[in-house]
Design an enzyme around this catalytic site. Sequence first.
Site, PDB file in Angstrom:
ATOM      1  N   ASP A  42      -1.540   5.731 -10.052  1.00 28.85           N
ATOM      2  CA  ASP A  42      -0.844   6.860  -9.452  1.00 28.85           C
ATOM      3  C   ASP A  42       0.169   6.352  -8.425  1.00 28.85           C
ATOM      4  O   ASP A  42      -0.198   5.680  -7.465  1.00 28.85           O
ATOM      5  CB  ASP A  42      -1.878   7.775  -8.765  1.00 28.85           C
ATOM      6  CG  ASP A  42      -1.229   9.011  -8.187  1.00 28.85           C
ATOM      7  OD1 ASP A  42      -1.018   9.967  -8.952  1.00 28.85           O
ATOM      8  OD2 ASP A  42      -0.914   9.026  -6.981  1.00 28.85           O
ATOM      9  N   TYR A  47       6.114   6.882  -2.058  1.00 30.98           N
ATOM     10  CA  TYR A  47       5.212   5.795  -1.635  1.00 30.98           C
ATOM     11  C   TYR A  47       5.945   4.449  -1.582  1.00 30.98           C
ATOM     12  O   TYR A  47       5.442   3.485  -1.023  1.00 30.98           O
ATOM     13  CB  TYR A  47       4.014   5.619  -2.583  1.00 30.98           C
ATOM     14  CG  TYR A  47       3.176   6.854  -2.816  1.00 30.98           C
ATOM     15  CD1 TYR A  47       3.188   7.914  -1.930  1.00 30.98           C
ATOM     16  CD2 TYR A  47       2.348   6.945  -3.939  1.00 30.98           C
ATOM     17  CE1 TYR A  47       2.424   9.038  -2.162  1.00 30.98           C
ATOM     18  CE2 TYR A  47       1.576   8.063  -4.175  1.00 30.98           C
ATOM     19  CZ  TYR A  47       1.621   9.113  -3.285  1.00 30.98           C
ATOM     20  OH  TYR A  47       0.860  10.227  -3.521  1.00 30.98           O
ATOM     21  N   LYS A  76       5.808  10.942  -9.157  1.00 30.61           N
ATOM     22  CA  LYS A  76       6.048  12.289  -8.605  1.00 30.61           C
ATOM     23  C   LYS A  76       7.483  12.474  -8.134  1.00 30.61           C
ATOM     24  O   LYS A  76       8.105  11.541  -7.623  1.00 30.61           O
ATOM     25  CB  LYS A  76       5.080  12.543  -7.443  1.00 30.61           C
ATOM     26  CG  LYS A  76       3.639  12.206  -7.798  1.00 30.61           C
ATOM     27  CD  LYS A  76       2.657  12.552  -6.707  1.00 30.61           C
ATOM     28  CE  LYS A  76       1.307  11.917  -7.005  1.00 30.61           C
ATOM     29  NZ  LYS A  76       1.168  10.553  -6.467  1.00 30.61           N
ATOM     30  N   HIS A 107       5.801  16.810  -6.427  1.00 29.77           N
ATOM     31  CA  HIS A 107       4.899  16.275  -5.398  1.00 29.77           C
ATOM     32  C   HIS A 107       4.404  17.359  -4.438  1.00 29.77           C
ATOM     33  O   HIS A 107       3.220  17.420  -4.111  1.00 29.77           O
ATOM     34  CB  HIS A 107       5.632  15.167  -4.617  1.00 29.77           C
ATOM     35  CG  HIS A 107       4.726  14.183  -3.978  1.00 29.77           C
ATOM     36  ND1 HIS A 107       5.049  12.858  -3.820  1.00 29.77           N
ATOM     37  CD2 HIS A 107       3.492  14.322  -3.442  1.00 29.77           C
ATOM     38  CE1 HIS A 107       4.051  12.235  -3.211  1.00 29.77           C
ATOM     39  NE2 HIS A 107       3.100  13.101  -2.970  1.00 29.77           N
TER      40      HIS A 107
HETATM   41  N1  LIG Z   1      -0.269  14.220  -4.347  1.00 35.35           N
HETATM   42  C1  LIG Z   1      -0.383  13.983  -3.064  1.00 35.35           C
HETATM   43  O1  LIG Z   1       0.202  14.668  -2.213  1.00 35.35           O
HETATM   44  C2  LIG Z   1      -1.258  12.842  -2.616  1.00 35.35           C
HETATM   45  C3  LIG Z   1      -1.678  12.778  -1.277  1.00 35.35           C
HETATM   46  C4  LIG Z   1      -2.498  11.710  -0.898  1.00 35.35           C
HETATM   47  C5  LIG Z   1      -2.867  10.741  -1.813  1.00 35.35           C
HETATM   48  N2  LIG Z   1      -2.399  10.811  -3.111  1.00 35.35           N
HETATM   49  C6  LIG Z   1      -2.753   9.764  -4.098  1.00 35.35           C
HETATM   50  O2  LIG Z   1      -4.151   9.595  -4.096  1.00 35.35           O
HETATM   51  C7  LIG Z   1      -4.461   8.225  -3.812  1.00 35.35           C
HETATM   52  C8  LIG Z   1      -5.772   8.140  -3.073  1.00 35.35           C
HETATM   53  O3  LIG Z   1      -5.675   8.818  -1.824  1.00 35.35           O
HETATM   54  P1  LIG Z   1      -6.453   8.268  -0.573  1.00 35.35           P
HETATM   55  O4  LIG Z   1      -5.950   6.908  -0.208  1.00 35.35           O
HETATM   56  O5  LIG Z   1      -6.414   9.284   0.466  1.00 35.35           O
HETATM   57  O6  LIG Z   1      -7.923   8.169  -1.221  1.00 35.35           O
HETATM   58  P2  LIG Z   1      -9.373   7.795  -0.783  1.00 35.35           P
HETATM   59  O7  LIG Z   1      -9.891   6.941  -1.882  1.00 35.35           O
HETATM   60  O8  LIG Z   1     -10.077   9.025  -0.393  1.00 35.35           O
HETATM   61  O9  LIG Z   1      -9.212   6.925   0.532  1.00 35.35           O
HETATM   62  C9  LIG Z   1      -8.727   5.601   0.515  1.00 35.35           C
HETATM   63  C10 LIG Z   1      -9.261   4.870   1.742  1.00 35.35           C
HETATM   64  O10 LIG Z   1     -10.652   4.693   1.592  1.00 35.35           O
HETATM   65  C11 LIG Z   1     -11.005   3.337   1.708  1.00 35.35           C
HETATM   66  N3  LIG Z   1     -12.038   3.078   0.695  1.00 35.35           N
HETATM   67  C12 LIG Z   1     -11.873   2.921  -0.641  1.00 35.35           C
HETATM   68  N4  LIG Z   1     -13.035   2.740  -1.266  1.00 35.35           N
HETATM   69  C13 LIG Z   1     -13.990   2.793  -0.292  1.00 35.35           C
HETATM   70  C14 LIG Z   1     -15.386   2.668  -0.311  1.00 35.35           C
HETATM   71  N5  LIG Z   1     -16.035   2.424  -1.447  1.00 35.35           N
HETATM   72  N6  LIG Z   1     -16.062   2.785   0.868  1.00 35.35           N
HETATM   73  C15 LIG Z   1     -15.392   3.024   2.016  1.00 35.35           C
HETATM   74  N7  LIG Z   1     -14.060   3.125   2.109  1.00 35.35           N
HETATM   75  C16 LIG Z   1     -13.349   3.016   0.953  1.00 35.35           C
HETATM   76  C17 LIG Z   1      -9.737   2.554   1.456  1.00 35.35           C
HETATM   77  O11 LIG Z   1      -9.694   1.360   2.189  1.00 35.35           O
HETATM   78  P3  LIG Z   1      -9.509  -0.097   1.484  1.00 35.35           P
HETATM   79  O12 LIG Z   1      -8.232  -0.111   0.717  1.00 35.35           O
HETATM   80  O13 LIG Z   1      -9.495  -1.014   2.655  1.00 35.35           O
HETATM   81  O14 LIG Z   1     -10.716  -0.293   0.617  1.00 35.35           O
HETATM   82  C18 LIG Z   1      -8.656   3.499   1.923  1.00 35.35           C
HETATM   83  O15 LIG Z   1      -8.402   3.326   3.306  1.00 35.35           O
HETATM   84  C19 LIG Z   1      -3.250   7.722  -3.017  1.00 35.35           C
HETATM   85  O16 LIG Z   1      -3.168   6.303  -3.028  1.00 35.35           O
HETATM   86  C20 LIG Z   1      -2.139   8.393  -3.787  1.00 35.35           C
HETATM   87  O17 LIG Z   1      -1.881   7.681  -4.981  1.00 35.35           O
HETATM   88  C21 LIG Z   1      -1.635  11.861  -3.513  1.00 35.35           C
END
Ligand SMILES: NC(=O)c1ccc[n+]([C@@H]2O[C@H](COP(=O)([O-])OP(=O)(O)OC[C@H]3O[C@@H](n4cnc5c(N)ncnc54)[C@H](OP(=O)(O)O)[C@@H]3O)[C@@H](O)[C@H]2O)c1
Length: 310
Positions: A42, A47, A76, A107
């Site tokens: 994604d 980004y 997006k 987006h």
């Molecule tokens: N459409 C939209 O508006 C929108 C908005 C936000 C996000 N997104 C997409 O969704 C993706 C994911 O969003 P998100 O980054 O908020 O997701 P998330 O998976 O809820 O959170 C990611 C964070 O959690 C940590 N993490 C990952 N696995 C873990 C585990 N097993 N235990 C503890 N901590 C853990 C990661 O750190 P480490 O990397 O250090 O492991 C990172 O800081 C984004 O990268 C993007 O592609 C889309």
Amino acid sequence: MRFRCDAKLPLIGFGTAAYPYNGERIEQAIATALELGYRHFDTAKIYGSETAVGRALTDAIGGGKVEREDIFVTSKLWGSDHREPVTALRQSLKNLGMEYLDLYLIHWPARFKTWASYPVPTEDDFDGLDMESTWAGLERCVDLGLCKCIGVSNFSCTKVDRLLQHASIPPAVNQVEMHPLWRQKKLREFCEERKIQVSAYSPLGGPGNSWGSTGVVENPIIKSIALKHSATPAQVALRWGLEKGANVITKSFNRERMKENMGALGLRLDEEDVMEIDRLEEWKLMRGEFLVNQTTSPYKTIQELWDGEI
Ligand SMILES: NC(=O)c1ccc[n+]([C@@H]2O[C@H](COP(=O)([O-])OP(=O)(O)OC[C@H]3O[C@@H](n4cnc5c(N)ncnc54)[C@H](OP(=O)(O)O)[C@@H]3O)[C@@H](O)[C@H]2O)c1
């Protein structure tokens, strides 16, 4: 998972939004993710990760590690490109070094002037929304073979409903915040009835993000369910999303956590676990304040942005 277009959406997606941006780190993380079985990547223009994602995937395809047909790539459309989705998608494809996307999403339901400031728009940057023409632009992307499926992101039920009234191609996906503390019950039911796949972003509550929280992975109920199944809180949160019918898009650039997160596929929650999670107090993390102002935005309040659904 089958959904409303000719493509297969993997259950666990790999997010590539990370600040500060580090292209090399993203490339390495994708190489590892492919090794561990991730097949959905994604990205988004905003980004800045399209080039790194494209480089890593092209290398893997060139090296015979994976076929293009076996991976699923989502990008997006940013608000400043609502007038020209075809041009914007062509640019994204150029960044990615790819001929087509599997999924292209609007987006946010907001349009900015083409010169809008990155990444956060100022009051002068807002432009009047014209979802009918923007969506027609996405439909043209499908007709031109630039993407297989189109969808939306951060759309309320009300906004999806409005879109369905003029869409020739209905959205295949609505990518929204969804995790045990923001469960999206109404939106899930609404989308299910209309055969729109809900994609859960921030399925762990985005710990470490400026707007995210450790509230999900540190929640005592989630922790106790994890303990009961000899799993981790992150696996419980991801499995919960899958059990609710979403595909989940999680982000980790750490090999051990990437592996751990994939482990959610092997976990089974029982009815009691799901009921306990369904009783947790909810709060939305990504509220979209940057799209609200009193003068130029179509949204004067957060409630208007989400049509009173948060
Ligand atoms: N459409 C939209 O508006 C929108 C908005 C936000 C996000 N997104 C997409 O969704 C993706 C994911 O969003 P998100 O980054 O908020 O997701 P998330 O998976 O809820 O959170 C990611 C964070 O959690 C940590 N993490 C990952 N696995 C873990 C585990 N097993 N235990 C503890 N901590 C853990 C990661 O750190 P480490 O990397 O250090 O492991 C990172 O800081 C984004 O990268 C993007 O592609 C889309």
